[in-house]
Design an enzyme around this catalytic site. Structure first.
Site, mmCIF file in Angstrom:
data_model
loop_
_atom_site.group_PDB
_atom_site.id
_atom_site.type_symbol
_atom_site.label_atom_id
_atom_site.label_comp_id
_atom_site.label_asym_id
_atom_site.label_seq_id
_atom_site.Cartn_x
_atom_site.Cartn_y
_atom_site.Cartn_z
ATOM 1 N N ASN A 110 0.858 -1.189 0.000
ATOM 2 C CA ASN A 110 0.000 0.000 0.000
ATOM 3 C C ASN A 110 0.888 1.232 0.000
ATOM 4 O OD1 ASN A 110 -2.392 1.633 0.418
ATOM 5 N ND2 ASN A 110 -1.821 1.784 2.580
ATOM 6 N N HIS A 112 0.895 5.044 1.368
ATOM 7 C CA HIS A 112 0.167 5.859 2.352
ATOM 8 C C HIS A 112 0.872 7.211 2.486
ATOM 9 C CE1 HIS A 112 -2.343 6.744 5.789
ATOM 10 N NE2 HIS A 112 -1.262 7.142 6.428
ATOM 11 N N SER A 139 4.848 6.658 2.530
ATOM 12 C CA SER A 139 5.445 5.354 2.831
ATOM 13 C C SER A 139 4.808 4.289 1.950
ATOM 14 C CB SER A 139 5.166 4.958 4.289
ATOM 15 O OG SER A 139 5.555 5.970 5.189
ATOM 16 N N ASP A 148 -2.810 0.514 7.909
ATOM 17 C CA ASP A 148 -1.570 1.252 7.651
ATOM 18 C C ASP A 148 -0.461 0.850 8.622
ATOM 19 O OD1 ASP A 148 -2.878 2.692 5.604
ATOM 20 O OD2 ASP A 148 -3.641 4.141 7.048
HETATM 21 C C1 GRF Z 1 -2.350 8.972 -2.708
HETATM 22 O O1 GRF Z 1 -2.043 10.139 -2.011
HETATM 23 C C2 GRF Z 1 -1.963 7.750 -1.912
HETATM 24 O O2 GRF Z 1 -0.838 7.963 -1.118
HETATM 25 C C3 GRF Z 1 -3.175 7.555 -1.035
HETATM 26 O O3 GRF Z 1 -4.278 7.892 -1.838
HETATM 27 C C4 GRF Z 1 -3.855 8.791 -2.858
HETATM 28 C C5 GRF Z 1 -4.232 8.157 -4.153
HETATM 29 O O4 GRF Z 1 -4.034 9.023 -5.234
HETATM 30 N N1 GRF Z 1 -3.231 6.206 -0.514
HETATM 31 P P1 GRF Z 1 -4.194 8.481 -6.715
HETATM 32 O O5 GRF Z 1 -5.599 7.890 -6.837
HETATM 33 O O6 GRF Z 1 -3.139 7.450 -6.939
HETATM 34 O O7 GRF Z 1 -4.024 9.678 -7.608
#
Ligand code: GRF
Length: 220
Positions: A110, A112, A139, A148
């Site tokens: 994932n 995050h 991360s 997370d």
């Molecule tokens: C990103 O900021 C990611 O870190 C978080 O959700 C957002 C997703 O953005 N988990 P995208 O859909 O990839 O543009």
């Protein structure tokens, strides 16, 4: 040369991190076959991007399922049917049931937007500014049943500037996320990074602290 990594992506939103993975593949930096983009939201931008790129898609909406667990098991059954080596959560905005996750231990990551273990959950940019942090970041971690909370693989950092609000900070972080995620996935595709019994290993050596981005490269 190992064969391309079969990757399934789960995304609820615009899909810019998925787009970054596609771009890395197209530049020859990531040996990957994208076998599926799955979403809980029929209007997710990630699905449109997948269609344009010729990647199969699957939408499964949670309504109609009495329990979260039932929905998650149904979703993960569909994902399993595409036989991925790796699942990438790229903006998948749901908590996933532990029973659905179990078969994917060590094969699901994932991204995050915080320097974990700080700020699990939502509104990470706002919380980092409110806490007066000098630094923020993102991360990539292996996914476990703890939200997370799985072992962190790599991080990218940026300074919080005077006058930053959550929007400006998120906007400056996003391009760094787009470097971080493909760099981590490339290490997995090259068979260099894994989750072992005692934590994350890189080239067979335990990772004592997360890798970090230096320029466009990940370093120990
Ligand atoms: C990103 O900021 C990611 O870190 C978080 O959700 C957002 C997703 O953005 N988990 P995208 O859909 O990839 O543009």
């Amino acid at each position: 040369m190992p064969s391309p990594l079969r990757i399934a992506v789960l995304a609820s939103g615009r899909g810019s991190n998925f787009a970054a993975l596609l771009a890395a593949r197209d530049r020859g930096e990531l040996a990957a076959d994208f076998v599926l983009v799955a979403s809980d939201k029929p209007d997710a931008g990630a699905l449109q991007l997948a269609q344009l790129a010729g990647v199969p898609t699957c939408v499964l909406e949670p309504h109609g399922y009495a329990e979260r667990r039932d929905y998650d098991l149904a979703l993960f059954e569909r994902i399993a049917a595409s036989v991925p080596d790796l699942l990438v959560l790229a903006g998948f905005m749901r908590i996933i049931d532990g029973d659905a996750l179990k078969p994917w231990a060590g094969r699901m990551i994932n991204i995050h937007p915080s320097l974990l273990p700080k700020y699990r959950g939502l509104h990470t940019h706002r919380r980092a500014i409110k806490a007066g942090d000098a630094e923020h970041g993102a991360s990539v971690h292996f996914v476990t049943a703890e939200l997370d909370g799985g072992p962190v693989i790599a991080q990218t950092m940026l300074p919080i500037e005077a006058g930053d609000d959550e929007h400006s900070l998120a906007a400056r972080l996003l391009p760094l996320e787009h470097q971080l995620l493909p760099a981590v996935v490339a290490l997995i595709a090259e068979d260099r990074l894994a989750l072992g019994e005692h934590g994350v290993t890189l080239d067979g050596e335990p990772l004592r602290k997360p890798l970090r981005m230096q320029g466009e490269k990940l370093v120990r």
